[in-house]
Design a protein around this motif. Structure first.
Motif, short mmCIF file in Angstrom:
data_model
loop_
_atom_site.label_atom_id
_atom_site.label_comp_id
_atom_site.label_asym_id
_atom_site.label_seq_id
_atom_site.Cartn_x
_atom_site.Cartn_y
_atom_site.Cartn_z
N LEU A 165 0.83 -1.21 0.00
CA LEU A 165 0.00 0.00 0.00
C LEU A 165 0.86 1.26 0.00
CD1 LEU A 165 -2.82 -1.10 2.45
CD2 LEU A 165 -2.95 -0.87 -0.06
N ARG A 166 1.89 1.25 0.80
CA ARG A 166 2.79 2.41 0.86
C ARG A 166 3.47 2.62 -0.49
NH1 ARG A 166 5.11 5.96 5.07
NH2 ARG A 166 6.61 7.04 3.81
N HIS A 167 3.93 1.53 -1.08
CA HIS A 167 4.61 1.59 -2.38
C HIS A 167 3.68 2.15 -3.47
CE1 HIS A 167 7.28 0.43 -5.63
NE2 HIS A 167 6.30 -0.25 -6.18
N LYS A 168 2.39 1.86 -3.34
CA LYS A 168 1.42 2.32 -4.33
C LYS A 168 0.86 3.71 -4.03
CE LYS A 168 1.53 -0.88 -7.34
NZ LYS A 168 2.02 -0.53 -8.68
N GLY A 169 1.45 4.38 -3.06
CA GLY A 169 1.10 5.77 -2.82
C GLY A 169 0.04 6.03 -1.77
N VAL A 170 -0.46 4.99 -1.11
CA VAL A 170 -1.44 5.21 -0.05
C VAL A 170 -0.73 5.95 1.09
CG1 VAL A 170 -3.03 4.12 1.56
CG2 VAL A 170 -2.73 3.15 -0.73
N ARG A 171 -1.35 7.02 1.55
CA ARG A 171 -0.71 7.87 2.56
C ARG A 171 -0.87 7.24 3.94
NH1 ARG A 171 1.71 12.26 1.26
NH2 ARG A 171 1.14 13.31 3.19
N ILE A 172 0.06 6.34 4.24
CA ILE A 172 0.12 5.68 5.54
C ILE A 172 1.55 5.78 6.05
CG2 ILE A 172 -1.82 4.10 5.23
CD1 ILE A 172 0.14 1.95 4.28
N GLY A 173 1.68 5.73 7.35
CA GLY A 173 2.99 5.82 7.97
C GLY A 173 3.14 4.80 9.09
N LYS A 174 4.23 4.91 9.77
CA LYS A 174 4.57 3.96 10.82
C LYS A 174 3.48 3.83 11.88
CE LYS A 174 8.39 2.90 13.92
NZ LYS A 174 9.72 3.36 14.35
N MET A 175 2.90 4.94 12.29
CA MET A 175 1.88 4.88 13.34
C MET A 175 0.59 4.24 12.83
SD MET A 175 3.53 5.55 15.96
CE MET A 175 2.18 5.37 17.10
N ASP A 176 0.34 4.33 11.51
CA ASP A 176 -0.80 3.60 10.95
C ASP A 176 -0.59 2.10 11.10
OD1 ASP A 176 -2.47 5.76 9.80
OD2 ASP A 176 -0.68 6.11 8.57
N TYR A 177 0.66 1.67 11.00
CA TYR A 177 0.99 0.25 11.14
C TYR A 177 0.98 -0.17 12.61
CZ TYR A 177 3.50 -4.16 10.98
OH TYR A 177 3.85 -5.48 11.14
N ILE A 178 1.61 0.61 13.46
CA ILE A 178 1.70 0.26 14.88
C ILE A 178 0.33 0.34 15.55
CG2 ILE A 178 2.64 0.99 17.11
CD1 ILE A 178 5.23 1.69 15.60
N GLY A 179 -0.45 1.33 15.19
CA GLY A 179 -1.78 1.46 15.77
C GLY A 179 -1.75 2.12 17.13
N GLN A 180 -2.88 2.06 17.80
CA GLN A 180 -3.00 2.69 19.12
C GLN A 180 -2.10 2.01 20.13
OE1 GLN A 180 -7.43 2.68 19.58
NE2 GLN A 180 -6.99 4.78 20.25
N LEU A 181 -1.49 2.83 20.95
CA LEU A 181 -0.64 2.33 22.02
C LEU A 181 -1.37 2.51 23.35
CD1 LEU A 181 2.75 3.79 20.77
CD2 LEU A 181 1.96 1.43 20.61
N PRO A 182 -1.17 1.59 24.28
CA PRO A 182 -1.91 1.64 25.55
C PRO A 182 -1.22 2.52 26.59
CG PRO A 182 -0.63 -0.38 25.43
CD PRO A 182 -0.43 0.34 24.11
N PHE A 183 -1.12 3.81 26.27
CA PHE A 183 -0.51 4.74 27.22
C PHE A 183 -1.29 4.75 28.53
CE2 PHE A 183 0.78 6.81 23.13
CZ PHE A 183 2.14 6.61 23.29
N LEU A 184 -0.59 4.88 29.63
CA LEU A 184 -1.22 4.94 30.94
C LEU A 184 -1.84 6.31 31.19
CD1 LEU A 184 1.35 2.94 33.07
CD2 LEU A 184 -0.85 2.18 32.18
N ARG A 185 -1.34 7.34 30.59
CA ARG A 185 -1.89 8.70 30.78
C ARG A 185 -2.32 9.27 29.47
NH1 ARG A 185 1.18 11.39 35.68
NH2 ARG A 185 1.73 9.46 36.69
#
Length: 165
Positions: free
Chosen positions: A145-165
């Motif tokens: 998807l990235r190679h084909k120009g879809v505007r996604i980045g690392k955080m789109d891959y990693i997703g939500q993180l379970p921050f405590l605050r």
């Protein structure tokens, strides 16, 4: 073990969101989404559709092998983004139907996945095949998807993180 299996669920949700972005990218740029679904990183690699199917198959198989429960059979005939999203949801439904107790003894359980030439300890199967194979197909789908120009980045891959605050 249950925590590792829930990581499959998180990443499958991520994969579904990546497909949403792919759909929007195709619409915004005036081409059919099938262009993306048939895209490959290299001529000898499988297309995006297969990468999604194989990520789902790996999560489903690893769950089945480590619990000793029969996995549902999916035909893998999806040809559209909505059909792939249904496959992802069915896979999530199966994986999340397991309880932590279903995995009891998984590390030392002898497992012999169907179609394989031998048997493994559960922990060896999971860490040497299940996890790397799942992430191979996940990152390959992302990279297509990235190679084909879809505007996604690392955080789109990693997703939500379970921050405590």
């Amino acid at each position: 073990m249950y925590a590792q299996i829930t990581q499959f669920t998180k990443m499958l949700h991520t994969l579904s969101r990546l497909l949403d972005k792919a759909q929007k990218h195709a619409e915004a740029n005036g081409f059919e989404p099938e262009v993306l679904l048939n895209a490959r990183l290299s001529p000898d690699m499988l297309p995006l559709t297969s990468q999604v199917q194989m990520a789902c198959d790996t999560a489903k198989l690893a769950t089945s092998v480590l619990t000793g429960k029969q996995a549902p059979v999916f035909a893998n005939t999806e040809e559209t983004i909505p059909e792939l999203k249904v496959l992802i949801e069915k896979t999530i439904e199966y994986v999340t139907s397991m309880k932590e107790s279903d995995f009891s003894g998984w590390e030392d359980r002898i497992v012999a996945p169907s179609g394989w030439a031998g048997a493994f300890l559960g922990k060896d199967y999971f860490y040497q095949h299940g996890v790397p194979n799942f992430y191979f197909h996940m990152v390959t789908a992302y990279a297509i998807l990235r190679h084909k120009g879809v505007r996604i980045g690392k955080m789109d891959y990693i997703g939500q993180l379970p921050f405590l605050r």
